[in-house]
Design a protein around this motif. Structure first.
Motif, PDB file in Angstrom:
ATOM      1  N   VAL A  10      12.477  -4.293  49.462  1.00 30.89           N
ATOM      2  CA  VAL A  10      13.317  -3.976  48.702  1.00 30.89           C
ATOM      3  C   VAL A  10      14.182  -4.817  48.333  1.00 30.89           C
ATOM      4  N   ILE A  11      14.370  -6.288  47.896  1.00 32.23           N
ATOM      5  CA  ILE A  11      15.763  -6.790  47.676  1.00 32.23           C
ATOM      6  C   ILE A  11      16.610  -6.247  46.151  1.00 32.23           C
ATOM      7  N   GLY A  12      17.838  -5.368  46.944  1.00 36.05           N
ATOM      8  CA  GLY A  12      19.406  -4.830  46.177  1.00 36.05           C
ATOM      9  C   GLY A  12      18.522  -3.743  46.056  1.00 36.05           C
ATOM     10  N   GLY A  13      20.132  -3.370  46.200  1.00 35.63           N
ATOM     11  CA  GLY A  13      19.741  -1.627  45.569  1.00 35.63           C
ATOM     12  C   GLY A  13      21.079  -1.299  44.917  1.00 35.63           C
ATOM     13  N   GLY A  14      20.775  -1.259  43.940  1.00 31.22           N
ATOM     14  CA  GLY A  14      21.343  -0.978  42.605  1.00 31.22           C
ATOM     15  C   GLY A  14      20.552  -0.376  41.904  1.00 31.22           C
ATOM     16  N   GLN A  15      21.025   0.481  40.680  1.00 25.29           N
ATOM     17  CA  GLN A  15      19.991   1.072  39.894  1.00 25.29           C
ATOM     18  C   GLN A  15      18.528   1.049  40.054  1.00 25.29           C
ATOM     19  N   LEU A  45      17.599  -3.698  51.016  1.00 29.37           N
ATOM     20  CA  LEU A  45      18.231  -4.951  51.214  1.00 29.37           C
ATOM     21  C   LEU A  45      19.517  -4.844  50.306  1.00 29.37           C
ATOM     22  N   ASP A  46      20.753  -5.252  50.510  1.00 30.17           N
ATOM     23  CA  ASP A  46      21.876  -4.737  49.547  1.00 30.17           C
ATOM     24  C   ASP A  46      22.292  -6.030  50.249  1.00 30.17           C
ATOM     25  N   ALA A  47      22.855  -6.703  48.695  1.00 25.86           N
ATOM     26  CA  ALA A  47      24.067  -6.844  49.784  1.00 25.86           C
ATOM     27  C   ALA A  47      26.444  -6.622  49.526  1.00 25.86           C
ATOM     28  N   GLY A  53      25.285  -0.373  43.277  1.00 20.03           N
ATOM     29  CA  GLY A  53      25.105  -2.147  42.782  1.00 20.03           C
ATOM     30  C   GLY A  53      26.415  -2.605  41.686  1.00 20.03           C
ATOM     31  N   ALA A  54      25.878  -3.423  40.265  1.00 23.55           N
ATOM     32  CA  ALA A  54      26.804  -3.748  39.806  1.00 23.55           C
ATOM     33  C   ALA A  54      27.887  -3.024  39.103  1.00 23.55           C
ATOM     34  N   TRP A  55      27.401  -1.178  38.917  1.00 18.59           N
ATOM     35  CA  TRP A  55      28.541  -0.966  38.151  1.00 18.59           C
ATOM     36  C   TRP A  55      29.953  -0.468  38.813  1.00 18.59           C
ATOM     37  N   GLN A  56      29.831  -0.784  40.248  1.00 16.78           N
ATOM     38  CA  GLN A  56      31.195  -0.834  40.488  1.00 16.78           C
ATOM     39  C   GLN A  56      32.399  -1.991  40.283  1.00 16.78           C
ATOM     40  N   GLU A  63      33.000   2.242  29.038  1.00 22.53           N
ATOM     41  CA  GLU A  63      31.866   4.524  29.538  1.00 22.53           C
ATOM     42  C   GLU A  63      30.688   4.169  28.571  1.00 22.53           C
ATOM     43  N   LEU A  64      29.621   4.888  29.255  1.00 23.33           N
ATOM     44  CA  LEU A  64      27.845   4.210  28.981  1.00 23.33           C
ATOM     45  C   LEU A  64      27.603   4.236  27.346  1.00 23.33           C
ATOM     46  N   PHE A  65      26.648   3.731  26.951  1.00 23.32           N
ATOM     47  CA  PHE A  65      26.249   4.280  26.209  1.00 23.32           C
ATOM     48  C   PHE A  65      25.384   5.115  25.491  1.00 23.32           C
ATOM     49  N   THR A 112      22.678  -9.996  52.918  1.00 17.99           N
ATOM     50  CA  THR A 112      22.510 -11.306  51.865  1.00 17.99           C
ATOM     51  C   THR A 112      20.634 -11.735  51.790  1.00 17.99           C
ATOM     52  N   VAL A 113      20.318 -11.471  51.209  1.00 14.29           N
ATOM     53  CA  VAL A 113      18.678 -12.276  51.396  1.00 14.29           C
ATOM     54  C   VAL A 113      18.912 -14.070  51.306  1.00 14.29           C
ATOM     55  N   HIS A 114      18.767 -14.676  51.998  1.00 14.77           N
ATOM     56  CA  HIS A 114      19.163 -16.025  51.690  1.00 14.77           C
ATOM     57  C   HIS A 114      17.993 -16.777  50.929  1.00 14.77           C
ATOM     58  N   THR A 142      17.259  -7.429  42.402  1.00 10.73           N
ATOM     59  CA  THR A 142      18.357  -8.660  42.592  1.00 10.73           C
ATOM     60  C   THR A 142      19.338  -8.143  41.398  1.00 10.73           C
ATOM     61  N   GLY A 143      19.299  -8.082  40.216  1.00  7.93           N
ATOM     62  CA  GLY A 143      20.199  -7.291  39.166  1.00  7.93           C
ATOM     63  C   GLY A 143      20.562  -9.097  38.578  1.00  7.93           C
ATOM     64  N   SER A 144      21.615  -9.239  37.789  1.00  3.74           N
ATOM     65  CA  SER A 144      22.632 -10.411  37.130  1.00  3.74           C
ATOM     66  C   SER A 144      23.485 -10.927  37.093  1.00  3.74           C
ATOM     67  N   TRP A 145      23.993  -9.869  38.479  1.00  3.02           N
ATOM     68  CA  TRP A 145      26.113  -9.769  38.079  1.00  3.02           C
ATOM     69  C   TRP A 145      26.414 -11.428  38.750  1.00  3.02           C
ATOM     70  N   LEU A 335      11.592  -6.242  39.217  1.00  2.98           N
ATOM     71  CA  LEU A 335      12.569  -5.319  38.947  1.00  2.98           C
ATOM     72  C   LEU A 335      13.624  -5.090  37.959  1.00  2.98           C
ATOM     73  N   GLY A 336      14.089  -4.582  37.184  1.00  6.03           N
ATOM     74  CA  GLY A 336      14.695  -4.526  36.463  1.00  6.03           C
ATOM     75  C   GLY A 336      15.899  -5.507  35.547  1.00  6.03           C
ATOM     76  N   TYR A 337      15.176  -6.819  35.317  1.00  3.10           N
ATOM     77  CA  TYR A 337      15.931  -7.533  34.895  1.00  3.10           C
ATOM     78  C   TYR A 337      16.669  -7.920  33.533  1.00  3.10           C
ATOM     79  N   THR A 347      17.991  -0.720  32.213  1.00  6.68           N
ATOM     80  CA  THR A 347      19.016   0.520  31.800  1.00  6.68           C
ATOM     81  C   THR A 347      18.604   1.617  33.079  1.00  6.68           C
ATOM     82  N   LEU A 348      19.505   2.532  33.013  1.00  5.51           N
ATOM     83  CA  LEU A 348      19.422   3.131  34.209  1.00  5.51           C
ATOM     84  C   LEU A 348      17.941   4.479  33.324  1.00  5.51           C
ATOM     85  N   ILE A 349      17.825   5.010  32.617  1.00  6.29           N
ATOM     86  CA  ILE A 349      17.193   5.585  31.719  1.00  6.29           C
ATOM     87  C   ILE A 349      16.156   4.566  31.653  1.00  6.29           C
TER      88      ILE A 349
HETATM   89  P1  FAD Z   1      22.322  -3.956  40.072  1.00  6.95           P
HETATM   90  O1  FAD Z   1      23.094  -3.304  38.905  1.00  6.95           O
HETATM   91  O2  FAD Z   1      23.185  -5.783  39.553  1.00  6.95           O
HETATM   92  O3  FAD Z   1      22.417  -3.847  41.548  1.00  6.95           O
HETATM   93  C1  FAD Z   1      21.358  -5.764  41.847  1.00  6.95           C
HETATM   94  C2  FAD Z   1      21.941  -4.885  43.292  1.00  6.95           C
HETATM   95  O4  FAD Z   1      20.938  -6.508  44.193  1.00  6.95           O
HETATM   96  C3  FAD Z   1      23.425  -5.208  43.440  1.00  6.95           C
HETATM   97  O5  FAD Z   1      23.221  -4.094  44.834  1.00  6.95           O
HETATM   98  C4  FAD Z   1      23.368  -6.797  44.732  1.00  6.95           C
HETATM   99  O6  FAD Z   1      24.764  -7.159  45.993  1.00  6.95           O
HETATM  100  C5  FAD Z   1      21.994  -6.799  45.458  1.00  6.95           C
HETATM  101  N1  FAD Z   1      21.696  -8.628  45.758  1.00  6.95           N
HETATM  102  C6  FAD Z   1      21.831  -9.351  44.627  1.00  6.95           C
HETATM  103  N2  FAD Z   1      21.358 -10.786  44.750  1.00  6.95           N
HETATM  104  C7  FAD Z   1      21.176 -10.205  46.029  1.00  6.95           C
HETATM  105  C8  FAD Z   1      20.176 -10.682  47.033  1.00  6.95           C
HETATM  106  N3  FAD Z   1      20.296 -12.109  47.611  1.00  6.95           N
HETATM  107  N4  FAD Z   1      20.563 -10.244  48.375  1.00  6.95           N
HETATM  108  C9  FAD Z   1      20.293  -8.730  48.659  1.00  6.95           C
HETATM  109  N5  FAD Z   1      20.870  -8.302  47.815  1.00  6.95           N
HETATM  110  C10 FAD Z   1      20.962  -8.773  46.837  1.00  6.95           C
HETATM  111  N6  FAD Z   1      22.866   0.262  31.421  1.00  6.95           N
HETATM  112  C11 FAD Z   1      22.887   1.609  30.740  1.00  6.95           C
HETATM  113  O7  FAD Z   1      21.749   2.538  31.543  1.00  6.95           O
HETATM  114  N7  FAD Z   1      23.387   2.326  30.445  1.00  6.95           N
HETATM  115  C12 FAD Z   1      25.309   1.567  30.174  1.00  6.95           C
HETATM  116  O8  FAD Z   1      25.691   2.010  28.847  1.00  6.95           O
HETATM  117  C13 FAD Z   1      25.447   0.072  29.934  1.00  6.95           C
HETATM  118  N8  FAD Z   1      26.411   0.011  29.866  1.00  6.95           N
HETATM  119  C14 FAD Z   1      26.448  -2.038  30.444  1.00  6.95           C
HETATM  120  C15 FAD Z   1      27.916  -2.441  30.664  1.00  6.95           C
HETATM  121  C16 FAD Z   1      27.389  -3.089  30.684  1.00  6.95           C
HETATM  122  C17 FAD Z   1      28.977  -4.333  30.648  1.00  6.95           C
HETATM  123  C18 FAD Z   1      26.509  -4.116  31.434  1.00  6.95           C
HETATM  124  C19 FAD Z   1      27.357  -5.822  31.787  1.00  6.95           C
HETATM  125  C20 FAD Z   1      25.681  -3.169  31.791  1.00  6.95           C
HETATM  126  C21 FAD Z   1      25.273  -2.401  31.279  1.00  6.95           C
HETATM  127  N9  FAD Z   1      24.231  -1.574  31.748  1.00  6.95           N
HETATM  128  C22 FAD Z   1      24.019  -0.614  30.656  1.00  6.95           C
HETATM  129  C23 FAD Z   1      23.269  -2.326  32.065  1.00  6.95           C
HETATM  130  C24 FAD Z   1      23.583  -1.857  33.306  1.00  6.95           C
HETATM  131  O9  FAD Z   1      24.089  -1.126  34.408  1.00  6.95           O
HETATM  132  C25 FAD Z   1      22.853  -3.170  34.457  1.00  6.95           C
HETATM  133  O10 FAD Z   1      21.390  -4.014  33.715  1.00  6.95           O
HETATM  134  C26 FAD Z   1      21.904  -2.396  35.834  1.00  6.95           C
HETATM  135  O11 FAD Z   1      22.993  -2.318  36.627  1.00  6.95           O
HETATM  136  C27 FAD Z   1      20.950  -3.040  36.458  1.00  6.95           C
HETATM  137  O12 FAD Z   1      20.850  -2.998  37.497  1.00  6.95           O
HETATM  138  P2  FAD Z   1      20.079  -3.667  38.600  1.00  6.95           P
HETATM  139  O13 FAD Z   1      19.793  -2.617  39.859  1.00  6.95           O
HETATM  140  O14 FAD Z   1      19.037  -4.505  38.291  1.00  6.95           O
HETATM  141  O15 FAD Z   1      21.096  -5.011  39.343  1.00  6.95           O
END
Ligand code: FAD
Length: 374
Positions: A10-15, A45-47, A53-56, A63-65, A112-114, A142-145, A335-337, A347-349
């Motif tokens: 699994v690449i990415g350790g966010g939600q 693996l998480d960068a 994840g992006a929440w930090q 505040e959450l919606f 970090t995955v290259h 890996t999300g989009s942050w 997953l997750g994008y 979203t979390l839910i």
């Molecule tokens: P991320 O949280 O971005 O995690 C991805 C992880 O992958 C990161 O830790 C990153 O370091 C890692 N990664 C990326 N590239 C690599 C790589 N090449 N190698 C290794 N690791 C890598 N959602 C809700 O449910 N409720 C809300 O109220 C809400 N409010 C939001 C408000 C804002 C302003 C934003 C921007 C989003 C909000 N969201 C909300 C959506 C939600 O926070 C994000 O969509 C969520 O963080 C996505 O989770 P994720 O795990 O997909 O990605």
């Protein structure tokens, strides 16, 4: 340097990555109890060097919606929030940290995955800054942050003021007393504009007039709407109208208060910069000190370039229901994008259901790969 070999990487350790981890953990737990077949080995693996994840990186007043009870990943409910309104981003980070610990998820960080490429012996080879992993399955979460999007505007380079994307916004303090343009008609734009109002002179600029969701619509309702939309389309029926048909902006309390006080009035998008101002097509100009681009993100998938994936518009082609499988690469998942890889999966839910389906599809793929190798 070889870092490891697993069935599922699994690449990415966010939600999203943690939700996949939960279902992989559950397979291991069941196997240990003698239920089901042998469980796949896996690693995450998480960068980032910290969980969350992006929440930090979100700004302090976000505040959450949705309330905590409607912002949970599978298996373990988000602890109740005792502050005013909905939980803060910090509360989510603490929850994700506890989630990892609770299930003992094997998250390796910072890694970090290259590049992900074909493994000469089958499956995938994943190159990281800490060695190379081999796996039969890759789940991208890996999300989009890390891939902020900023539109091209004439004169951007000449503008001498500050320019910042949502990803750089941590709070209103640096903008106190300054003239700030907030660009973007989505949630980030509305929330950041509302957050800045007490401290700065704010001009909010959107491509089309802001569309607020009805005030009673929060994360729960969004998730239900997105699910209804995808299920109807899946059955070949007309869509009841996804979230987009209702609006773009969740009227969280700070946004609602600013809007109702008449302080969130949007201007149309400008078309050019001068060194000290923005300029509209009709010739109007406005002197500004800073521009905050709340203009969204793109999926963070640069590491998949070696696989030459075919695209469906701006995102990789996907298959499955929910559509988390790569359209051209068996054993590769997303997953997750966004809705393109599962309703409300950003979203979390909402990420739980696509995570469960992805782990089930990954397990099927592993079984087939094993049969083919015999
Ligand atoms: P991320 O949280 O971005 O995690 C991805 C992880 O992958 C990161 O830790 C990153 O370091 C890692 N990664 C990326 N590239 C690599 C790589 N090449 N190698 C290794 N690791 C890598 N959602 C809700 O449910 N409720 C809300 O109220 C809400 N409010 C939001 C408000 C804002 C302003 C934003 C921007 C989003 C909000 N969201 C909300 C959506 C939600 O926070 C994000 O969509 C969520 O963080 C996505 O989770 P994720 O795990 O997909 O990605």
């Amino acid at each position: 340097m070889t870092a490891g070999a697993v069935d599922v990487l699994v690449i990415g350790g966010g939600q999203a990555g943690l939700a996949a981890g939960f279902y992989l953990h559950r397979l291991a737990r069941d196997a240990a109890r003698g239920r089901g077949g042998p469980a796949p080995s896996y690693a995450i693996l998480d960068a980032n060097d910290q969980p969350g994840g992006a929440w930090q990186y979100y700004w302090d007043t976000l505040e959450l919606f949705s309330p905590a009870a409607y912002s949970s990943l599978p298996g373990y409910r988000m602890p109740p929030w005792t502050g005013a309104g909905n939980p803060s981003a910090e509360h989510v980070v603490a929850y994700l940290r506890a989630y990892e610990d609770r299930y003992g998820l094997p998250v390796h960080r910072p890694v970090t995955v290259h590049a992900v490429e074909d493994h000469p012996e089958g499956g995938y080879r994943t190159r990281t800054d800490r060695g190379t992993w081999a796996s039969t399955v890759v789940i991208n979460a890996t999300g989009s942050w890390r891939r902020p999007f900023i539109p091209r505007i004439a004169g951007t380079q000449e503008f001498t003021g500050t320019q910042l994307h949502t990803t750089g916004y941590r709070g209103r303090e640096p903008f106190a007393g300054r003239r700030v343009v907030v660009v973007g008609g989505g949630n980030s734009g509305a929330q950041i504009a509302a957050d800045l109002l007490p401290a700065a002179s704010v001009t909010w600029v959107t491509r089309r007039p802001p569309r607020y969701l009805p005030d009673e619509v929060d994360g729960r309702a969004l998730f239900a709407l997105a699910t209804d939309h995808v299920q109807a389309v899946g059955r070949g029926e007309p869509s009841p109208g996804g979230v987009g048909s209702l609006g773009d902006i969740v009227a969280v309390p700070p946004v609602r208060r600013a809007r109702d006080a008449g302080r969130l009035k949007a201007q149309p998008m400008f078309s050019a910069f001068t060194p000290t101002s923005i300029r509209w097509d009709d010739g109007r100009t406005l002197e500004v000190d800073a521009v905050l681009w709340c203009t969204g993100f793109r999926p963070d998938l640069a590491h998949l370039r070696p696989l030459g994936l075919s695209m469906d518009g701006t995102v990789p082609a996907t298959v499955g229901d929910p559509s988390t499988g790569s359209g051209d690469r068996p054993g590769l998942f997303f997953l997750g994008y966004g809705d393109w890889c599962g309703p409300a999966s950003a979203t979390l839910i909402g990420v739980g259901a696509p995570a469960r389906a992805t782990v089930a599809a990954a397990t099927d793929h592993l079984t087939r790969a094993l049969e083919n190798s015999r």
